[in-house]
Structures are given as C-alpha cells and as structure tokens.
Design a protein around this motif. Structure first.
Motif, PDB file in Angstrom:
ATOM      1  N   HIS A   5       0.816  -1.210   0.000  1.00 23.60           N
ATOM      2  CA  HIS A   5       0.000   0.000   0.000  1.00 23.60           C
ATOM      3  C   HIS A   5       0.857   1.271   0.000  1.00 23.60           C
ATOM      4  N   TYR A  43      -7.897   6.991   1.902  1.00 25.54           N
ATOM      5  CA  TYR A  43      -7.055   5.795   1.757  1.00 25.54           C
ATOM      6  C   TYR A  43      -5.676   6.029   2.372  1.00 25.54           C
ATOM      7  N   LEU A  63     -10.565   0.682   0.526  1.00 26.05           N
ATOM      8  CA  LEU A  63     -10.315   2.002  -0.039  1.00 26.05           C
ATOM      9  C   LEU A  63      -9.334   1.923  -1.206  1.00 26.05           C
ATOM     10  N   GLY A  64      -8.311   1.062  -1.088  1.00 30.22           N
ATOM     11  CA  GLY A  64      -7.369   0.876  -2.194  1.00 30.22           C
ATOM     12  C   GLY A  64      -8.050   0.338  -3.431  1.00 30.22           C
TER      13      GLY A  64
END
Length: 551
Positions: free
Chosen positions: A371, A462, A435-436
């Motif tokens: 992420h 995010y 959210l990603g």
C-alpha cells in the motif's frame, strides 16, 4: 517446552508490557516503573500530583507536538506531493535538453520521465529507514534529529543552488537529501506518540500526525501557486522555504534535546490514561488456552510455524475449562483431552530479531509495503496520469484539485478513531484494502476528469488510513526497544517494492505505452486482493496477543 520463569523475571516482563511507554522516557533507569510505585505516587483522586517539573514537562511536550505538526506538514509530507514540484521544474527548463522539438515541444515525455525518476530515486532513502530506526533505539531521538536537521537543510541549499544555476544533475542528490529528511522525520510520528499514554491519547497523536503528513502533499502546490502568480522565482521561493525550515526544525531539535535530558533525572512525561478501555479493542476472544508463568499455550491455526508457538489440538473447538499450573490440559466440549505441545511467548518479550521475524510483523510489513508503494505511485504519477486524460487543456486544474484535497485526510481521523475503538486494528486494515480497491476502480473504469475527483477524495481517506492505522498498531505488539527498527523496516520494505516496481512501470508507461496508465493502475488494483490474506494473518496474531496479555 515451556520455559520456567522466576517471580523477578515475571515482574520485569509484565512491567515492560504494561509500562512500555514509561521505559521509553526512562531508558536510563535501572528498573522500570512498577504499578505499585505508580499507585503510591497517585493522589486521593487517582491522578498524579502536578509538580513544577511535571508542568514544565507538559509544556515542553506541547511545544514539541506543535513544532512536529508544522514540520510534518510543510516538509515531511511535502516530499510526497511531487506533481506541483515537477511542474515548477519543467517550467524552469530542467532536463529540457532531452526534448528534440525545441521549446514548442516542452514538456516532452523524456523530460517528464527523467523528472519522475528523480522522485522515484529519492524514495530509495527508505532503504536507510531501518538503520535510522535502530539509531533512534540506540542513541535516542535527539541525536537522530540533529543529523536529520543538518541533512534536510543541506538538501534545501542544494535545491536553491540547482534551481538558481539550472544544474540538472544536482536535482538527484537534492531530492535524495530531502527524501532522507522526510523518511526519518516520518519515523518521529511514532516517537512523538510515545510521549503520550498508551490508548486513545497515543493513537490520536500518531493518527493526527500521519494525517498532517498526508495533507502536507499540498505544500508544493502552494509554492507553485506563488511562483505562478507573483514575481517570486523558484530559487527565491526555495531560499524562503529553507529559512522557514531552519526555524521550525531548529525549535523541534532543541525540544528533543531537552526531552532527552529531562528523562534522565525527572519524572516521566506521560501518565496512565485511565480513560482507555482495553475492551474496546474488540478482537476475537480465544478461550482454548492454558497458561504457565508468562507464557500462553493456544490452540489456533495462527500457531503453526510461529517460533515457539504450536498447535495444541486439532480443529478450532474451544475449551470449556482450563487448568493452570501442574499438568496443564484443556477439556473441549466433546470431552476430548488436549495436551498442549508448546508455549506462546508474547512478541514484545522476544529478542529483537525474533520480534522483527514474527509472522505478525512480517504480514503487516508485506501489507504496508504494497500500500505504501501504491501510494507513492499515485502521488508521483498523478500529474502525468491527469495530463493523459486532458488536464493540460484546463491549465492543470484537476491536478490542483487533487493536491488541494490531500488535507481531506484529516477528516478521516474520526473514522479511524471509531473503527479502532469499536472494531480493532484488523478491521481497520480491511478498510484500507477496500479504499485501495475503490481508488483503483475509479482509475481503471473512467477517463472522465470529473469522475476522477471522486477518486481524489477516496484517495485522501485511503492514505490517511494506511499510515494512521499501521503505525498506531505497531506499539501494541512490538517492544519499545524495537519500535524504531520496526517502523524503519516497514518503510524499507515499501521503498524496496516501490523501487522494483514503480521505476520500470513508469518507464514503460511513459515511453512505450504513450502515457496510458491503464495497465499500471490495473496491476495495482489486482494487487489489493492478496492483501486480504495478510489481513487475516494479522487478525489472528492480534487475537493471540490479546489473549496472552489479558492472562
């Protein structure tokens, strides 16, 4: 085999877990502060007496938090808002020699590709984060802060020189130095949080500082606006930016030096946060366990291949009763006897190397690495991604909107707080994944610039969730003496993945795919799916850790 522990060993181990934040502020004390000693210091209403030194310490802590907020926003976070800086460098003519068509061809793909690589190469400074984390653990934050202050100032001096004389090659060492400053000061979000009591206070400080780091991405946009709308040039703005840096970071460095001195002979800066409700951290409760000393034996899938933690029974059938001491055994609901095979040692009580090699930490590190790399990709390539969609025709209006929306991440803090209090860290990690995925879907399914604005808002939340939740949960299972290294390794893994993936992906996208970012964005969207499995590993780890601590 369960290791027998003396009563003295047990007392020291428990003090380390319970008063870990105190040991951070009293690292030179020969013994940790025990609960009994703390209780004796309390007044009748249950609060530590406010001595003159305590008031001075609290004021110092407030000044330090204030200056930390300033440099995190204006310098640490600014490093990641690359798009407006790239615009200023393109307008100044840096690497314009790479364009064969003359001024009418500016900016050209080769010029933009090299400037993107300047930022991606600067992200290599993340490789040094474990070393700086170890330096924080060994030498203290004040020593590392002094080094960081000097390196960051040197980087801004180089920026002023390179933009004044238009020395293209100097941009690489310039942003390497600025990247070093940004990466190391990013570690201080956790170190500053450790000055506050464990629980809501600490989590909110760490989350708030990480939200400001996200919002700081708009700093270069403000500088770009000033250059575009005033008579100030980029070199002049760089010089003023350097002066502000010396003022803010100078005060912060002085405060850390004072903290380092005060913790040698005065009371700790933090007190117990009685408002924190440990039960609010709702993790799955495991009843199938037996305990001996400070170790815990657990029947759980997570036990497999986890150091000296092993499965003591087949299946997930919990125990109805547990016997402590002597010949430990659990009786399941089907009256089948379970003989524990090995014992579980709390991660914070293991040697530093084993803490950093635990399944819990490695799963979290893999999750964060992906992420973080995704975040770096979005922040660095948004300018060119929006240009491909036609933003140049609107005078980079949508790039400005994207950058201005980065402070929206601050609005995500209440949601982070609610999720952590009601559902725990593992559910928070799943929210990061969701959210990603949402951000990726917007990018790959629409070429409409107005629709991308929705993605900008999602991205702000995010990024807030990624850093706030990840860095807030680290102190819950790592020992204080390993926390600096742990933060450093998290950033390191993200930096390595970003270097391996983002630079080749950027070169292919810019030079072979004609700035079409569809394939790159699709790859990052698909990459969110394996992270679900990593979340599950972390969830099981938290469940086991919580059961052990509550024992």
């Amino acid at each position: 085999m369960t290791r027998a522990m003396s009563e003295e060993d047990v007392a020291v181990a428990e003090a380390r877990m319970v008063n870990g934040n105190d040991s951070f502020l009293n690292e030179n004390d020969s013994e940790p502060i025990s609960n009994e000693t703390r209780d004796n210091k309390r007044s009748k209403d249950g609060v530590l007496p406010e001595s003159t030194s305590t008031k001075q310490n609290n004021r110092l802590r407030q000044v330090l938090l204030g200056t930390t907020c300033l440099y995190i926003f204006f310098y640490t976070g600014a490093f990641y808002g690359w798009g407006p800086m790239q615009l200023m460098l393109e307008d100044s003519g840096h690497f314009s020699s790479q364009c064969a068509g003359g001024e009418e061809d500016l900016p050209c793909p080769k010029q933009s590709s090299i400037l993107l690589n300047v930022q991606f190469v600067a992200c290599l400074m993340m490789i040094l984060s474990p070393l700086m984390g170890a330096a924080i653990d060994k030498f203290g934050t004040s020593t590392v802060m002094n080094i960081t202050f000097f390196v960051g100032a040197l980087g801004l001096v180089f920026l002023t020189i390179s933009t004044s004389l238009r020395i293209d090659w100097m941009l690489f060492p310039t942003f390497l130095l600025i990247g070093f400053m940004s990466v190391v000061t990013g570690l201080f979000t956790v170190q500053t949080g450790l000055l506050y009591p464990e629980g809501k206070s600490r989590d909110r400080v760490i989350s708030g500082l990480n939200a400001l780091l996200d919002a700081g991405g708009m700093t270069y946009l403000v500088l770009w606006f000033v250059v575009e709308n005033t008579e100030f040039s980029l070199p002049a703005i760089s010089g003023l930016y350097l002066g502000l840096y010396v003022l803010i970071m100078g005060v912060a460095t002085f405060c850390w030096i004072q903290v380092h001195k005060l913790r040698m002979w005065q009371e700790p800066l933090n007190v117990v946060d009685d408002s924190f409700d440990d039960e609010a951290m709702k993790q799955p409760k495991h009843e199938d366990m037996t305990m001996t000393g400070t170790t815990i034996e657990v029947a759980d899938e997570y036990a497999e291949n986890e150091g000296n933690l092993a499965v003591s029974a087949s299946g997930d059938d919990p125990c109805d009763t547990c016997e402590v001491g002597g010949q430990s055994e659990c009786t399941t609901r089907n009256d089948t006897a379970i003989d524990p095979k090995k014992s579980y040692t709390i991660i914070a009580m293991r040697p530093p190397s084993k803490q950093l090699m635990s399944k819990q930490f490695l799963a979290l590190a893999g999750f964060f690495a992906f992420h973080q790399s995704h975040n770096t990709w979005i922040l660095t390539t948004t300018k060119d991604f929006l240009s491909f969609l036609g933003d140049d025709e609107y005078g980079n209006k949508y790039l400005s909107i994207f950058t201005l929306l980065t402070p929206v991440s601050i609005l995500g803090l209440p949601f982070v707080d609610i999720i952590l209090r009601k559902y725990g860290y593992s559910i928070g990690l799943h929210f990061i994944n969701l959210l990603g995925i949402a951000v990726g879907l917007v990018k790959v399914t629409s070429t409409n610039l107005s629709v991308q604005v929705v993605g900008f808002v999602m991205y702000s939340f995010y990024r807030c969730f990624v850093f706030s939740i990840t860095f807030s949960c680290l102190p819950t299972f790592l020992g204080i003496d390993v926390l600096g290294k742990g933060c450093g390794f998290l950033i390191l893994y993200g930096g390595i993945l970003s270097f391996i993936v983002n630079i080749p992906l950027s070169n292919v996208t810019m030079n072979r795919l004609g700035r079409d970012f569809f394939l790159a964005n699709l790859l990052y969207l698909i990459g969110c799916l394996p992270c679900v499995a990593l979340c599950e590993i972390v969830r099981k780890g938290f469940a086991v850790e919580k059961a052990a601590k509550q024992s």
